[in-house]
Design a protein around this motif. Structure first.
Motif, PDB file in Angstrom:
ATOM      1  N   GLN A 164       0.849  -1.183   0.000  1.00 22.27           N
ATOM      2  CA  GLN A 164       0.000   0.000   0.000  1.00 22.27           C
ATOM      3  C   GLN A 164       0.890   1.240   0.000  1.00 22.27           C
ATOM      4  N   VAL A 165       0.580   2.190  -0.866  1.00 22.30           N
ATOM      5  CA  VAL A 165       1.315   3.452  -0.923  1.00 22.30           C
ATOM      6  C   VAL A 165       0.373   4.556  -0.486  1.00 22.30           C
ATOM      7  N   LEU A 166       0.649   5.163   0.665  1.00 23.80           N
ATOM      8  CA  LEU A 166      -0.220   6.192   1.229  1.00 23.80           C
ATOM      9  C   LEU A 166       0.468   7.543   1.131  1.00 23.80           C
ATOM     10  N   THR A 167      -0.102   8.469   0.359  1.00 22.93           N
ATOM     11  CA  THR A 167       0.422   9.827   0.282  1.00 22.93           C
ATOM     12  C   THR A 167      -0.390  10.721   1.216  1.00 22.93           C
ATOM     13  N   GLY A 168       0.151  11.901   1.494  1.00 21.46           N
ATOM     14  CA  GLY A 168      -0.484  12.772   2.480  1.00 21.46           C
ATOM     15  C   GLY A 168      -0.532  12.118   3.847  1.00 21.46           C
ATOM     16  N   ALA A 169       0.483  11.304   4.130  1.00 28.63           N
ATOM     17  CA  ALA A 169       0.498  10.495   5.360  1.00 28.63           C
ATOM     18  C   ALA A 169       1.767  10.774   6.153  1.00 28.63           C
ATOM     19  N   GLY A 170       1.921  12.010   6.600  1.00 29.97           N
ATOM     20  CA  GLY A 170       3.080  12.364   7.407  1.00 29.97           C
ATOM     21  C   GLY A 170       3.042  11.686   8.763  1.00 29.97           C
ATOM     22  N   VAL A 171       4.211  11.254   9.231  1.00 28.82           N
ATOM     23  CA  VAL A 171       4.306  10.601  10.540  1.00 28.82           C
ATOM     24  C   VAL A 171       4.347  11.668  11.630  1.00 28.82           C
ATOM     25  N   THR A 172       3.501  11.506  12.636  1.00 34.77           N
ATOM     26  CA  THR A 172       3.445  12.476  13.741  1.00 34.77           C
ATOM     27  C   THR A 172       3.979  11.915  15.045  1.00 34.77           C
ATOM     28  N   ALA A 173       4.014  10.605  15.200  1.00 37.11           N
ATOM     29  CA  ALA A 173       4.541  10.003  16.433  1.00 37.11           C
ATOM     30  C   ALA A 173       4.863   8.538  16.175  1.00 37.11           C
ATOM     31  N   ILE A 174       5.870   8.034  16.905  1.00 36.06           N
ATOM     32  CA  ILE A 174       6.254   6.625  16.841  1.00 36.06           C
ATOM     33  C   ILE A 174       6.445   6.134  18.272  1.00 36.06           C
ATOM     34  N   ALA A 175       5.885   4.973  18.575  1.00 37.61           N
ATOM     35  CA  ALA A 175       6.021   4.428  19.926  1.00 37.61           C
ATOM     36  C   ALA A 175       6.092   2.917  19.860  1.00 37.61           C
ATOM     37  N   ARG A 176       6.748   2.306  20.872  1.00 34.02           N
ATOM     38  CA  ARG A 176       6.768   0.858  20.971  1.00 34.02           C
ATOM     39  C   ARG A 176       5.411   0.367  21.461  1.00 34.02           C
ATOM     40  N   GLY A 200      15.168  10.372   4.000  1.00 34.64           N
ATOM     41  CA  GLY A 200      16.080  11.320   3.391  1.00 34.64           C
ATOM     42  C   GLY A 200      16.601  12.343   4.376  1.00 34.64           C
ATOM     43  N   ALA A 201      16.416  13.631   4.049  1.00 36.38           N
ATOM     44  CA  ALA A 201      16.909  14.715   4.894  1.00 36.38           C
ATOM     45  C   ALA A 201      16.301  14.697   6.290  1.00 36.38           C
ATOM     46  N   TRP A 202      15.151  14.047   6.437  1.00 35.89           N
ATOM     47  CA  TRP A 202      14.450  13.994   7.718  1.00 35.89           C
ATOM     48  C   TRP A 202      14.743  12.701   8.493  1.00 35.89           C
ATOM     49  N   ALA A 203      15.740  11.938   8.080  1.00 37.33           N
ATOM     50  CA  ALA A 203      15.985  10.621   8.673  1.00 37.33           C
ATOM     51  C   ALA A 203      16.284  10.704  10.166  1.00 37.33           C
ATOM     52  N   ASP A 204      17.095  11.673  10.588  1.00 34.01           N
ATOM     53  CA  ASP A 204      17.399  11.803  12.014  1.00 34.01           C
ATOM     54  C   ASP A 204      16.160  12.210  12.813  1.00 34.01           C
ATOM     55  N   GLU A 205      15.296  13.008  12.220  1.00 39.06           N
ATOM     56  CA  GLU A 205      14.061  13.392  12.904  1.00 39.06           C
ATOM     57  C   GLU A 205      13.162  12.177  13.122  1.00 39.06           C
ATOM     58  N   VAL A 206      13.071  11.309  12.127  1.00 38.02           N
ATOM     59  CA  VAL A 206      12.283  10.080  12.275  1.00 38.02           C
ATOM     60  C   VAL A 206      12.882   9.206  13.366  1.00 38.02           C
ATOM     61  N   ALA A 207      14.211   9.082  13.394  1.00 33.52           N
ATOM     62  CA  ALA A 207      14.856   8.292  14.447  1.00 33.52           C
ATOM     63  C   ALA A 207      14.527   8.854  15.820  1.00 33.52           C
ATOM     64  N   GLY A 208      14.529  10.176  15.944  1.00 37.29           N
ATOM     65  CA  GLY A 208      14.205  10.796  17.218  1.00 37.29           C
ATOM     66  C   GLY A 208      12.799  10.459  17.687  1.00 37.29           C
ATOM     67  N   MET A 209      11.855  10.384  16.759  1.00 33.07           N
ATOM     68  CA  MET A 209      10.491   9.993  17.121  1.00 33.07           C
ATOM     69  C   MET A 209      10.457   8.597  17.729  1.00 33.07           C
ATOM     70  N   ALA A 210      11.395   7.739  17.270  1.00 31.45           N
ATOM     71  CA  ALA A 210      11.465   6.365  17.768  1.00 31.45           C
ATOM     72  C   ALA A 210      12.405   6.231  18.967  1.00 31.45           C
ATOM     73  N   ASP A 211      12.771   7.356  19.566  1.00 31.53           N
ATOM     74  CA  ASP A 211      13.650   7.401  20.745  1.00 31.53           C
ATOM     75  C   ASP A 211      15.048   6.881  20.467  1.00 31.53           C
ATOM     76  N   LEU A 212      15.513   7.057  19.234  1.00 28.78           N
ATOM     77  CA  LEU A 212      16.900   6.760  18.893  1.00 28.78           C
ATOM     78  C   LEU A 212      17.647   8.078  18.736  1.00 28.78           C
TER      79      LEU A 212
END
Length: 374
Positions: A164-176, A200-212
């Motif tokens: 499934q390819v979902l556009t307009g689907a920005g990630v707002t939070a990640i949790a275990r 891409g350019a936001w890779a570190d921001e995504v990691a931060g959402m996952a507490d990395l």
């Protein structure tokens, strides 16, 4: 909440190619926050396939990608992905030692690359200023990449395999959520066993959402612009011209000249735009190397090329179910088939396929663990 095996964050070439490979063996959801996939770095690429460009592991990844790019699977795309171009790498007198080193590295993987006299370079691209080129080598196997055909082919293949390819689907939070991940997006909540960080350019921001903690992915702005072709000259068959220190490059592009000053300015993650000073520097370098007088800029744009601290892509699992696919720099298009295979093989089997190992690609050299130990 939608449940899946794997969520991929980012719909550019990295995420799309990974989705196509992973969907053959798992359920996949690809998330893209923009209205369409590939609006940032993927859509602003110089679209060059070269084995004479990039660090040694980049050149090996490009070599491992070439067969796919030359002969994609049936139905992948209606148009050829690669088109002949050729590239001349040029050096001024003060750059000749650097050119010799680059030639040795390039010939190790592409023996067809060979030196040519400056006069031959000037004959192939008649606007080169006499005396500017002190030495040069030619890569006859360099190709133009149809980036849109490649990107859309991966997205089509992913969907055909059930992704499934979902556009307009920005990630707002990640949790275990126990052994899995819970990903909140603007299109709803998703549960997954594995997250692939292809942001891409936001890779570190995504990691931060996952507490990395950040791994040090830094975006750099790269500018490009179009100028008119020289009057009375047929430019379609000209090879690409690349300065050995990447101070500029130019090539024919739909009847115009595509030019870049090769800038690499650190930038926050953003929708990049060209700065007037970078365009002016590009014009100055173009006019110094050629007899062309630039009267006006037809169009200009900029994109972000994201690098890890050692300028090698980051591909591998960190912790429980968080997979990095980031830091491809300006090489993500030409290496996408190999990096997608690497991603799928590591996630689905835990090791590289034989063809990647035979190409001299070491999983440890790409793993995020190498950067955590610095």
């Amino acid at each position: 909440m939608i449940l899946t095996d794997i969520v991929i964050i980012g719909g550019g070439i990295a995420g799309a190619s990974a989705a196509a490979e992973l969907a053959a063996g798992a359920s996949v959801i690809l998330l893209e926050r923009e209205a369409s996939c590939g609006q940032h770095a993927t859509g602003r690429s110089a679209a060059s396939f070269s084995q004479a460009y990039g660090a040694p592991i980049i050149r090996r990844l490009a070599r491992a990608s070439r067969t796919f790019l030359e002969t994609p699977p049936p139905g992948f795309t209606e148009a050829p992905i690669l088109r002949p171009r050729g590239m001349i790498t040029v050096a001024r007198q003060d750059q000749t030692q650097r050119l010799a080193r680059e030639l040795d590295a390039a010939q190790a993987l592409a023996p067809s690359i060979h030196t040519i006299p400056p006069a031959e370079a000037e004959a192939m691209v008649p606007i080169l200023r006499p005396g500017h080129v002190a030495a040069a080598f030619f890569e006859p196997g360099q190709r133009e990449i149809d980036v849109d055909a490649l990107h859309q082919g991966f997205l089509r293949q992913a969907r055909t395999r059930g992704a499934q390819v979902l556009t307009g689907a920005g990630v707002t939070a990640i949790a275990r959520d126990g052994q899995d991940w819970r990903i909140a997006t603007s299109a709803g909540e998703i549960g997954a066993r594995v997250i692939v960080n292809a942001a891409g350019a936001w890779a570190d921001e995504v990691a931060g959402m996952a507490d990395l903690s950040p791994i040090g992915i830094t975006p750099y702005r790269r500018t490009a612009f179009h100028v008119a072709a020289p009057d009375g000259m047929e430019i379609a068959a000209w090879p690409m011209i690349n300065d050995v220190d990447e101070e500029f490059y130019f090539k024919p592009d739909a009847g115009r000249l595509f030019v870049s000053p090769g800038d690499a300015t650190p930038s926050p993650p953003m929708d990049a735009w060209p700065h007037d000073i970078d365009v002016a520097i590009g014009v100055e370098r173009l006019e110094a190397a050629t007899t062309l007088g630039v009267r006006r800029i037809l169009s200009s744009w900029a994109g972000l090329r994201s690098f890890a601290p050692d300028r090698v892509p980051v591909v591998g699992m960190e912790g429980a179910g968080f997979f990095w696919l980031a830091g491809q720099g300006g090489y993500g298009i030409k290496t996408s088939p190999a990096l997608a295979r690497a991603t799928a093989s590591l996630i689905l089997t835990g090791h590289f396929t034989d063809d990647l190992i035979e190409a001299g690609i070491d999983p440890a050299a790409l793993s995020p663990a190498r950067l955590r130990s610095i």
